[in-house]
Design a protein around this motif. Structure first.
Motif, PDB file in Angstrom:
ATOM      1  N   LYS A   1      21.184 -32.248 -39.425  1.00  0.00           N
ATOM      2  CA  LYS A   1      21.925 -31.655 -38.315  1.00  0.00           C
ATOM      3  C   LYS A   1      22.482 -30.287 -38.683  1.00  0.00           C
ATOM      4  CE  LYS A   1      23.240 -36.012 -36.255  1.00  0.00           C
ATOM      5  NZ  LYS A   1      24.287 -36.780 -35.626  1.00  0.00           N
ATOM      6  N   ARG A   2      22.723 -29.467 -37.663  1.00  0.00           N
ATOM      7  CA  ARG A   2      23.295 -28.143 -37.860  1.00  0.00           C
ATOM      8  C   ARG A   2      24.614 -28.224 -38.603  1.00  0.00           C
ATOM      9  NH1 ARG A   2      27.332 -25.415 -36.846  1.00  0.00           N
ATOM     10  NH2 ARG A   2      28.192 -26.999 -35.484  1.00  0.00           N
ATOM     11  N   GLU A   3      25.413 -29.222 -38.287  1.00  0.00           N
ATOM     12  CA  GLU A   3      26.717 -29.384 -38.920  1.00  0.00           C
ATOM     13  C   GLU A   3      26.592 -29.563 -40.437  1.00  0.00           C
ATOM     14  OE1 GLU A   3      27.002 -30.431 -34.639  1.00  0.00           O
ATOM     15  OE2 GLU A   3      25.678 -31.119 -36.241  1.00  0.00           O
ATOM     16  N   TYR A   4      25.533 -30.240 -40.850  1.00  0.00           N
ATOM     17  CA  TYR A   4      25.303 -30.444 -42.281  1.00  0.00           C
ATOM     18  C   TYR A   4      24.978 -29.115 -42.960  1.00  0.00           C
ATOM     19  CZ  TYR A   4      23.319 -32.145 -46.646  1.00  0.00           C
ATOM     20  OH  TYR A   4      23.057 -32.358 -47.977  1.00  0.00           O
ATOM     21  N   ILE A   5      24.130 -28.312 -42.341  1.00  0.00           N
ATOM     22  CA  ILE A   5      23.787 -26.997 -42.887  1.00  0.00           C
ATOM     23  C   ILE A   5      25.043 -26.137 -42.965  1.00  0.00           C
ATOM     24  CG2 ILE A   5      22.418 -24.892 -42.571  1.00  0.00           C
ATOM     25  CD1 ILE A   5      20.746 -27.412 -43.258  1.00  0.00           C
ATOM     26  N   SER A   6      25.845 -26.175 -41.934  1.00  0.00           N
ATOM     27  CA  SER A   6      27.096 -25.411 -41.909  1.00  0.00           C
ATOM     28  C   SER A   6      28.025 -25.847 -43.038  1.00  0.00           C
ATOM     29  CB  SER A   6      27.797 -25.598 -40.563  1.00  0.00           C
ATOM     30  OG  SER A   6      29.059 -24.968 -40.571  1.00  0.00           O
ATOM     31  N   SER A   7      28.139 -27.136 -43.214  1.00  0.00           N
ATOM     32  CA  SER A   7      29.002 -27.685 -44.264  1.00  0.00           C
ATOM     33  C   SER A   7      28.526 -27.260 -45.651  1.00  0.00           C
ATOM     34  CB  SER A   7      29.033 -29.207 -44.135  1.00  0.00           C
ATOM     35  OG  SER A   7      29.912 -29.767 -45.053  1.00  0.00           O
ATOM     36  N   LEU A   8      27.220 -27.258 -45.865  1.00  0.00           N
ATOM     37  CA  LEU A   8      26.663 -26.799 -47.142  1.00  0.00           C
ATOM     38  C   LEU A   8      26.981 -25.330 -47.379  1.00  0.00           C
ATOM     39  CD1 LEU A   8      23.092 -28.406 -47.194  1.00  0.00           C
ATOM     40  CD2 LEU A   8      25.051 -29.029 -48.629  1.00  0.00           C
ATOM     41  N   GLU A   9      26.752 -24.525 -46.354  1.00  0.00           N
ATOM     42  CA  GLU A   9      26.954 -23.088 -46.488  1.00  0.00           C
ATOM     43  C   GLU A   9      28.428 -22.721 -46.696  1.00  0.00           C
ATOM     44  OE1 GLU A   9      23.065 -21.531 -43.989  1.00  0.00           O
ATOM     45  OE2 GLU A   9      25.050 -21.101 -43.190  1.00  0.00           O
ATOM     46  N   GLN A  10      29.309 -23.554 -46.213  1.00  0.00           N
ATOM     47  CA  GLN A  10      30.739 -23.296 -46.397  1.00  0.00           C
ATOM     48  C   GLN A  10      31.288 -23.918 -47.680  1.00  0.00           C
ATOM     49  OE1 GLN A  10      33.076 -24.234 -42.878  1.00  0.00           O
ATOM     50  NE2 GLN A  10      31.319 -23.758 -41.588  1.00  0.00           N
TER      51      GLN A  10
END
Length: 108
Positions: A73-82
């Motif tokens: 999910k997009r949220e997972y990618i966002s969490s990784l990047e942050q």
């Protein structure tokens, strides 16, 4: 003709400056200590996430598009990047492959 000013440094003040290693030791402990090892691991994870984020942006992909490529999910990618989620090596390689990046292990 241009007037060039010479800058003089105060050698006594320069001698009092701390090195980067000294700052790290004060804040996270000596090399090899548990707190320093933890800090260095987090710093490396952040760095690798930055590499992937920068490449994603360079390719003009959204987090959603990258997530779709790897089945996340997009949220997972966002969490990784942050840096909010710890990235496993398998996830790193999955994302790297989705971005067309290749890595090799160098022993030395």
């Amino acid at each position: 003709m241009e007037d060039k000013k010479m800058i003089k440094f105060d050698e006594k003040k320069l001698a009092q400056l701390k090195t980067g290693s000294q700052h790290l030791e004060e804040k996270y402990g000596p090399e090899g200590s548990p707190s320093r090892v933890e800090f260095e691991a987090k710093a490396k994870a952040w760095y690798y996430a930055e590499l992937l984020r920068d490449e994603r942006k360079r390719q003009k992909l959204t987090q959603q598009q990258l997530g779709e490529r790897i089945g996340k999910k997009r949220e997972y990618i966002s969490s990784l990047e942050q840096g909010k989620t710890d990235m496993q090596l398998s996830t790193f390689m999955l994302i790297a492959n989705a971005l067309g990046l290749r890595f090799s292990l160098v022993l030395g």
